[in-house]
Design an enzyme around this catalytic site. Structure first.
Site, short mmCIF file in Angstrom:
data_model
loop_
_atom_site.label_atom_id
_atom_site.label_comp_id
_atom_site.label_asym_id
_atom_site.label_seq_id
_atom_site.Cartn_x
_atom_site.Cartn_y
_atom_site.Cartn_z
N GLU A 68 -26.69 -13.22 18.68
CA GLU A 68 -25.60 -13.23 17.71
C GLU A 68 -25.95 -12.49 16.41
OE1 GLU A 68 -25.01 -16.98 16.08
OE2 GLU A 68 -23.00 -16.52 15.34
N THR A 109 -29.92 -13.98 25.19
CA THR A 109 -30.30 -15.27 24.61
C THR A 109 -30.47 -16.28 25.73
OG1 THR A 109 -29.58 -17.23 23.40
CG2 THR A 109 -27.85 -15.74 24.04
N ASP A 133 -29.91 -19.21 25.33
CA ASP A 133 -28.90 -20.26 25.07
C ASP A 133 -27.56 -20.00 25.77
OD1 ASP A 133 -30.80 -21.35 23.41
OD2 ASP A 133 -29.91 -20.57 21.56
N MET A 163 -33.85 -26.60 24.68
CA MET A 163 -33.34 -25.76 23.59
C MET A 163 -31.81 -25.70 23.60
SD MET A 163 -35.96 -22.65 22.86
CE MET A 163 -37.36 -22.91 21.79
N GLY A 164 -31.27 -25.26 22.51
CA GLY A 164 -29.81 -25.17 22.35
C GLY A 164 -29.41 -25.85 21.06
N GLU A 190 -31.48 -29.77 21.83
CA GLU A 190 -32.10 -30.01 20.51
C GLU A 190 -31.07 -30.18 19.40
OE1 GLU A 190 -34.29 -26.54 19.10
OE2 GLU A 190 -32.94 -25.26 20.25
N VAL A 229 -41.78 -23.16 25.88
CA VAL A 229 -42.08 -22.95 27.31
C VAL A 229 -40.86 -22.35 28.00
CG1 VAL A 229 -42.50 -24.23 29.46
CG2 VAL A 229 -43.78 -24.81 27.40
N GLN A 230 -39.67 -22.76 27.53
CA GLN A 230 -38.42 -22.28 28.15
C GLN A 230 -38.18 -20.80 27.92
OE1 GLN A 230 -35.21 -25.58 27.18
NE2 GLN A 230 -36.94 -25.65 25.77
N ARG A 231 -38.86 -20.23 26.93
CA ARG A 231 -38.62 -18.83 26.58
C ARG A 231 -39.71 -17.89 27.06
NH1 ARG A 231 -36.90 -18.82 20.41
NH2 ARG A 231 -38.66 -17.41 20.27
O1 F6P Z 1 -31.74 -18.81 20.00
C1 F6P Z 1 -32.73 -19.00 20.92
C2 F6P Z 1 -33.61 -20.16 20.56
O2 F6P Z 1 -34.55 -20.24 21.58
C3 F6P Z 1 -32.90 -21.50 20.35
O3 F6P Z 1 -32.56 -22.17 21.51
C4 F6P Z 1 -33.91 -22.23 19.51
O4 F6P Z 1 -33.31 -23.23 18.77
C5 F6P Z 1 -34.46 -21.14 18.65
O5 F6P Z 1 -34.30 -19.94 19.34
C6 F6P Z 1 -35.89 -21.34 18.23
O6 F6P Z 1 -36.22 -20.35 17.33
P1 F6P Z 1 -37.70 -20.02 16.86
O7 F6P Z 1 -38.44 -19.44 18.02
O8 F6P Z 1 -37.53 -19.05 15.77
O9 F6P Z 1 -38.31 -21.32 16.44
#
Ligand code: F6P
Length: 342
Positions: free
Chosen positions: A103, A126, A128, A170-171, A222, A273-275
């Protein structure tokens, strides 16, 4: 044509697959040249780039993260940000940008191409899945897979100890990961940011699950929030980088469940871990197709557009369409999942 590529915002599995597809098709079919800007918008702001040629993208398809780095730098909030970006592009003879982001990053691309004549093509990403104008973003499927596997594992330990296991996924603003992984993992309660929850109702579901001789799994996004009166979360706390922190709902909820039901509860926060790690097959497929279509858009000078998934087709939409509002969970989808609660 010389084309710049950048990845902005939180990283996500599939970014490298986009970069590879862009470079492979752009060089092989169109004879374009590519440069990768380092760390999102910070790259063109500071003039930091490196050539992206076919050897540079070899072997990166299954790799998580992004080989060109990412950041949440927003040039619209930096003094002379737009001027500096335009200067970099002119100096490096870069005629177009492929902007891969969520976004915030795409919001900048929409403004730059709409109001400042910087030719941009957007690619939505994303974990999300909360960007409008596209059915799915890459990274989401991988995140849901990781969360589902974690829920599967938590079922067996929850059963062994007859405990409540609260899983925070996450979310911040949208509950897509919670809803999809909660359904796929057989959660007994799913909580999403779109609908404030009633702690007593959650406790009632937990108790009824125990009555049926099963240990409950509660999946919470979250950004999920209890109804007023119960609001004691660290809402609005800023971290060192000025990001709003809403974390803590999982921990808080587990304590409330213990207090109100007398059942032992534990929390698992899945976090980054999800990312991380390798993208799922679906995300590699989607990211690759987005990359191929983005380079077509650049070649046709169809700027100000973003590639998007509609059904199984990749289409082009105005970038601003994706960033105008967040795509949140439809209440009907959430209600549908309610049959499994308790
Ligand atoms: O927007 C993607 C996201 O992974 C969200 O789900 C999460 O709240 C945020 O990024 C975490 O951001 P950062 O890695 O900057 O802590």
């Amino acid at each position: 044509m010389r084309v710049g590529v950048l990845t902005g915002g939180g990283d996500c599995p599939g970014l490298n697959a986009v970069i590879r597809a862009v470079v492979r098709k752009g060089v092989q079919e169109y004879g374009h040249e590519f440069v990768g800007y380092r760390d999102g918008w910070r790259g063109p702001l500071e003039g930091r780039s490196a050539p992206l040629d076919i050897p540079a993208v070899r072997g990166i398809l299954p790799r998580g993260g992004t080989i060109i780095g990412s950041s949440r730098t927003n040039p619209l909030k930096v003094e002379n940000g737009i001027r500096r970006i335009k200067d970099t592009l002119a100096r490096q003879e870069v005629e177009a940008l492929i902007v891969i982001g969520g976004e915030d990053t795409l919001g900048v691309a929409a403004r730059l191409s709409g109001e400042h004549a910087v030719p941009c093509v957007g690619v939505p990403k994303t974990i999300d899945n909360d960007l409008s104008a596209t059915d799915y973003t890459f990274g989401f499927d991988t995140a849901v897979g990781i969360a589902t596997e974690a829920i599967d594992r938590l079922h067996t330990t929850a059963e062994s100890h007859m405990r409540v296991l609260v899983v925070e996924v996450m979310g911040r603003h949208a509950g897509w990961i919670a809803l999809h992984s909660g359904l796929a993992g057989g959660a007994n309660v799913i909580l999403i940011p779109e609908q404030r929850f009633d702690v007593d109702q959650v406790c009632a579901w937990v108790t009824s699950r125990f009555r049926a001789s099963y240990a409950p799994i509660v999946v919470t996004a979250e950004g999920a929030m209890p109804k007023d009166g119960d609001l004691v979360l660290k809402d609005g706390t800023l971290d060192a980088f000025g990001h709003v922190r809403l974390s803590g709902v999982g921990e808080w909820l587990a304590k409330e469940i213990e207090k109100r039901t007398g059942n032992e509860a534990r929390t698992t926060v899945l976090g980054h871990v999800q990312r991380g790690g390798t993208p799922s097959a679906f995300d590699r497929w989607l990211a690759t197709r987005f990359g191929l279509h983005a380079v077509d858009a650049v070649h046709e000078r169809d700027f100000g557009t973003m590639v998007a998934l509609r059904g199984t087709d990749i289409v082009r939409v105005p970038i601003a369409e994706a960033t105008a509002r967040l795509k949140t969970v439809d209440p009907r989808l959430y209600d549908e999942a309610g049959v499994f609660f308790g």
